[in-house]
Scaffold this motif. Sequence first.
Motif, PDB file in Angstrom:
ATOM      1  N   LEU A 244     -15.190   5.576 -39.689  1.00 46.35           N
ATOM      2  CA  LEU A 244     -16.397   4.869 -40.101  1.00 46.35           C
ATOM      3  C   LEU A 244     -17.247   4.521 -38.890  1.00 46.35           C
ATOM      4  N   PRO A 245     -18.578   4.658 -38.976  1.00 45.39           N
ATOM      5  CA  PRO A 245     -19.433   4.288 -37.840  1.00 45.39           C
ATOM      6  C   PRO A 245     -19.547   2.781 -37.662  1.00 45.39           C
ATOM      7  N   ALA A 246     -19.202   1.998 -38.688  1.00 49.53           N
ATOM      8  CA  ALA A 246     -19.323   0.549 -38.594  1.00 49.53           C
ATOM      9  C   ALA A 246     -18.284  -0.024 -37.631  1.00 49.53           C
ATOM     10  N   ASP A 247     -18.529  -1.272 -37.210  1.00 42.45           N
ATOM     11  CA  ASP A 247     -17.583  -1.936 -36.322  1.00 42.45           C
ATOM     12  C   ASP A 247     -16.238  -2.121 -37.012  1.00 42.45           C
ATOM     13  N   TYR A 248     -15.169  -1.995 -36.228  1.00 38.69           N
ATOM     14  CA  TYR A 248     -13.842  -2.387 -36.666  1.00 38.69           C
ATOM     15  C   TYR A 248     -13.546  -3.725 -35.998  1.00 38.69           C
ATOM     16  N   ASP A 249     -13.470  -4.791 -36.756  1.00 34.25           N
ATOM     17  CA  ASP A 249     -13.223  -6.122 -36.204  1.00 34.25           C
ATOM     18  C   ASP A 249     -11.730  -6.246 -35.889  1.00 34.25           C
ATOM     19  N   PRO A 250     -11.355  -6.327 -34.601  1.00 34.95           N
ATOM     20  CA  PRO A 250      -9.924  -6.381 -34.264  1.00 34.95           C
ATOM     21  C   PRO A 250      -9.223  -7.610 -34.843  1.00 34.95           C
ATOM     22  N   ARG A 251      -9.980  -8.670 -35.148  1.00 35.88           N
ATOM     23  CA  ARG A 251      -9.376  -9.904 -35.657  1.00 35.88           C
ATOM     24  C   ARG A 251      -8.973  -9.799 -37.121  1.00 35.88           C
ATOM     25  N   ASN A 252      -9.521  -8.826 -37.803  1.00 33.50           N
ATOM     26  CA  ASN A 252      -9.421  -8.750 -39.256  1.00 33.50           C
ATOM     27  C   ASN A 252      -8.372  -7.732 -39.679  1.00 33.50           C
ATOM     28  N   GLY A 253      -7.334  -8.187 -40.345  1.00 30.28           N
ATOM     29  CA  GLY A 253      -6.307  -7.276 -40.823  1.00 30.28           C
ATOM     30  C   GLY A 253      -6.811  -6.286 -41.837  1.00 30.28           C
ATOM     31  N   GLN A 254      -7.928  -6.598 -42.484  1.00 34.21           N
ATOM     32  CA  GLN A 254      -8.526  -5.682 -43.461  1.00 34.21           C
ATOM     33  C   GLN A 254      -9.705  -4.912 -42.859  1.00 34.21           C
ATOM     34  N   GLY A 255      -9.882  -5.040 -41.529  1.00 32.09           N
ATOM     35  CA  GLY A 255     -11.037  -4.423 -40.895  1.00 32.09           C
ATOM     36  C   GLY A 255     -10.996  -2.914 -40.890  1.00 32.09           C
ATOM     37  N   ILE A 256      -9.790  -2.326 -40.876  1.00 26.29           N
ATOM     38  CA  ILE A 256      -9.630  -0.878 -40.913  1.00 26.29           C
ATOM     39  C   ILE A 256      -8.989  -0.519 -42.258  1.00 26.29           C
TER      40      ILE A 256
ATOM     41  N   ALA B 272       0.813  -1.213   0.000  1.00 24.41           N
ATOM     42  CA  ALA B 272       0.000   0.000   0.000  1.00 24.41           C
ATOM     43  C   ALA B 272       0.848   1.266   0.000  1.00 24.41           C
ATOM     44  N   LEU B 273       2.164   1.104   0.134  1.00 23.83           N
ATOM     45  CA  LEU B 273       3.054   2.251   0.008  1.00 23.83           C
ATOM     46  C   LEU B 273       2.866   2.940  -1.352  1.00 23.83           C
ATOM     47  N   ASP B 274       2.573   2.155  -2.381  1.00 25.14           N
ATOM     48  CA  ASP B 274       2.304   2.682  -3.719  1.00 25.14           C
ATOM     49  C   ASP B 274       0.858   3.163  -3.755  1.00 25.14           C
ATOM     50  N   ASN B 275       0.664   4.472  -3.736  1.00 22.15           N
ATOM     51  CA  ASN B 275      -0.702   5.009  -3.683  1.00 22.15           C
ATOM     52  C   ASN B 275      -1.047   5.806  -4.941  1.00 22.15           C
ATOM     53  N   ASP B 276      -0.619   5.278  -6.090  1.00 20.97           N
ATOM     54  CA  ASP B 276      -0.991   5.901  -7.358  1.00 20.97           C
ATOM     55  C   ASP B 276      -2.464   5.623  -7.674  1.00 20.97           C
ATOM     56  N   PHE B 277      -3.074   6.516  -8.451  1.00 29.82           N
ATOM     57  CA  PHE B 277      -4.389   6.279  -9.033  1.00 29.82           C
ATOM     58  C   PHE B 277      -4.185   5.929 -10.498  1.00 29.82           C
ATOM     59  N   SER B 278      -4.814   4.853 -10.958  1.00 27.04           N
ATOM     60  CA  SER B 278      -4.585   4.384 -12.317  1.00 27.04           C
ATOM     61  C   SER B 278      -5.897   4.236 -13.084  1.00 27.04           C
ATOM     62  N   PHE B 279      -5.784   4.370 -14.386  1.00 26.14           N
ATOM     63  CA  PHE B 279      -6.912   4.058 -15.274  1.00 26.14           C
ATOM     64  C   PHE B 279      -6.360   3.401 -16.528  1.00 26.14           C
ATOM     65  N   ASN B 280      -7.221   2.668 -17.225  1.00 26.87           N
ATOM     66  CA  ASN B 280      -6.809   1.854 -18.363  1.00 26.87           C
ATOM     67  C   ASN B 280      -7.547   2.282 -19.616  1.00 26.87           C
ATOM     68  N   VAL B 281      -6.777   2.489 -20.696  1.00 25.17           N
ATOM     69  CA  VAL B 281      -7.315   3.072 -21.916  1.00 25.17           C
ATOM     70  C   VAL B 281      -7.281   2.061 -23.063  1.00 25.17           C
ATOM     71  N   LEU B 282      -8.456   1.819 -23.648  1.00 29.12           N
ATOM     72  CA  LEU B 282      -8.571   1.045 -24.886  1.00 29.12           C
ATOM     73  C   LEU B 282      -8.255   1.988 -26.039  1.00 29.12           C
ATOM     74  N   LEU B 283      -7.216   1.679 -26.792  1.00 21.29           N
ATOM     75  CA  LEU B 283      -6.699   2.611 -27.787  1.00 21.29           C
ATOM     76  C   LEU B 283      -7.606   2.713 -29.012  1.00 21.29           C
ATOM     77  N   ALA B 284      -7.762   3.949 -29.499  1.00 21.86           N
ATOM     78  CA  ALA B 284      -8.509   4.207 -30.719  1.00 21.86           C
ATOM     79  C   ALA B 284      -7.813   3.519 -31.902  1.00 21.86           C
ATOM     80  N   PRO B 285      -8.563   3.181 -32.941  1.00 21.18           N
ATOM     81  CA  PRO B 285      -9.966   3.511 -33.197  1.00 21.18           C
ATOM     82  C   PRO B 285     -10.951   2.488 -32.660  1.00 21.18           C
ATOM     83  N   PHE B 286     -10.463   1.520 -31.866  1.00 24.77           N
ATOM     84  CA  PHE B 286     -11.374   0.484 -31.391  1.00 24.77           C
ATOM     85  C   PHE B 286     -12.275   1.016 -30.282  1.00 24.77           C
ATOM     86  N   GLN B 287     -13.523   0.561 -30.317  1.00 19.70           N
ATOM     87  CA  GLN B 287     -14.486   0.813 -29.247  1.00 19.70           C
ATOM     88  C   GLN B 287     -14.805  -0.509 -28.563  1.00 19.70           C
TER      89      GLN B 287
END
Length: 467
Positions: free
Chosen positions: A375-387, A81-96
């Motif tokens: 694009l408003p459509a989904d970007y499929d993270p599995r698909n190399g051609q998705g973006i 508990a000596l480490d008292n940082d506040f952290s948050f985690n960010v999902l990187l764009a363009p993925f939602q």
Amino acid sequence: MVDVGAVITPPGQYTHCVDRKDYRDVPGILQSGVAATLKFLLCEYLLGGKLVCLAGGRDKCAIGTVVGLEAVGAGKSGVEALDNDFSFNVLLAPFQIQDFAHYNPPVSPDANIVEPHRVRDDVVAHGPLGWLMVDSPNPQPLPQPVDQSGAPGWPMDKHQSKGKATWPVDGYGVLWKIGADGGLEDARQEGDNLHKLYDPPQPGDKWTAPPGPDKGQWVPLPVLHCECEGSRIFFVCQAMDPFLDLLQGKAPGSSGPSPGEVCHTVADKLPWPLDAVANAVCSIAEDLIALAIAPALAPAMAATVAAAWEAAQAFDDLFVTGPVAKQIHVGDVVIVQGRWDWDAGHSGHTELHPVKSILRLTTPLQTLPPEIRPLPADYDPRNGQGIPDTDKAAIKATHERWCHLMAEAPPPPDPRQEGGGLSAPQLASMTPEQLAVWAAQNRPENSWTVHPLLDGCVPDQPPPVIH
């Protein structure tokens, strides 16, 4: 550009980072005396020695969605508990978030949790900002993270089971639950290294077991971990430092080496295995000196550490991490700037540490603006051609432009500075662009509080023409 809120500037900046060739593990019990080891741990390792610079100590910038929060003290107890940082985690764009519903359902051999490294690797391979989650190009490899090395070794061995860990960069993630409609739901899970979201802990391992099949199905969201620094390690280091010097047989604050340091310097010049034997003798001698002095120092040392511990948390709650934590929420779309590091703690991951500025975009929750998600459509993270390539180019251009503007902002005021201004080291470290913005902010005509027409002023001289 999309509308934005106020810039959040976490003031906590207590750590440094080291070059990978200069990284040092916490020494073992026969490599250094207890007092010297404790000083290294508190005042060097935890204040930056465990952070390896990935961009030469320079800042990097990320754009994305907050998908997890880690409150001060979350999952920590005792000394941790000596480490008292506040952290948050960010999902990187363009993925939602809902793009990752494409991984539903988990397929064999996965049971109820999709294998996290597969998801991370898809984002790195197919996302234009995925490079922030892996090591920077460098001919010298990263050192072993603590879970792999077990440093400092017996009797405080921290070695953990490898499982599916991809040391030295295992990565970081947050589990989101697959809902009845097939979409992803926030189950308020704290983040962790990727393999710990999937691997059951073995005896002696120190992580929480992932949800079992009876808890539903889950998708791990790979994230960039972002830490807003608290002051407790710094304050406790300052409080302990004079006592640790005395325990090593040297005057507090003295720049010279302690007797133990001289002994180890001589021992290191001996051939193996004499060097190991001599270092062990030096360590035992150091500890005997410390044991003779410790009873007299213990009451004052304990009182001083306790006061520093509590004072740091009260200070942080009011001025440092407390105000920041109240302004960050899951689903916020943010631009985050901070020093880009690799953290040797646990299984190793990249992060922004410390976070220096946060800009929230005023978009609906979990919704990226078209400038960073064309694009408003989904970007499929599995698909190399998705973006599409055109989208990738547009996303990279937006990232560079927005982050360049963020980089021109001066650092936040130092709360330790009288009057709340910038310290001399901060001023010395500023770029010409930051200095120009800072000078403009401090011109009299820009010092209004309510409205420039009410409490502003008109300069005597017109502003200089910019060529």
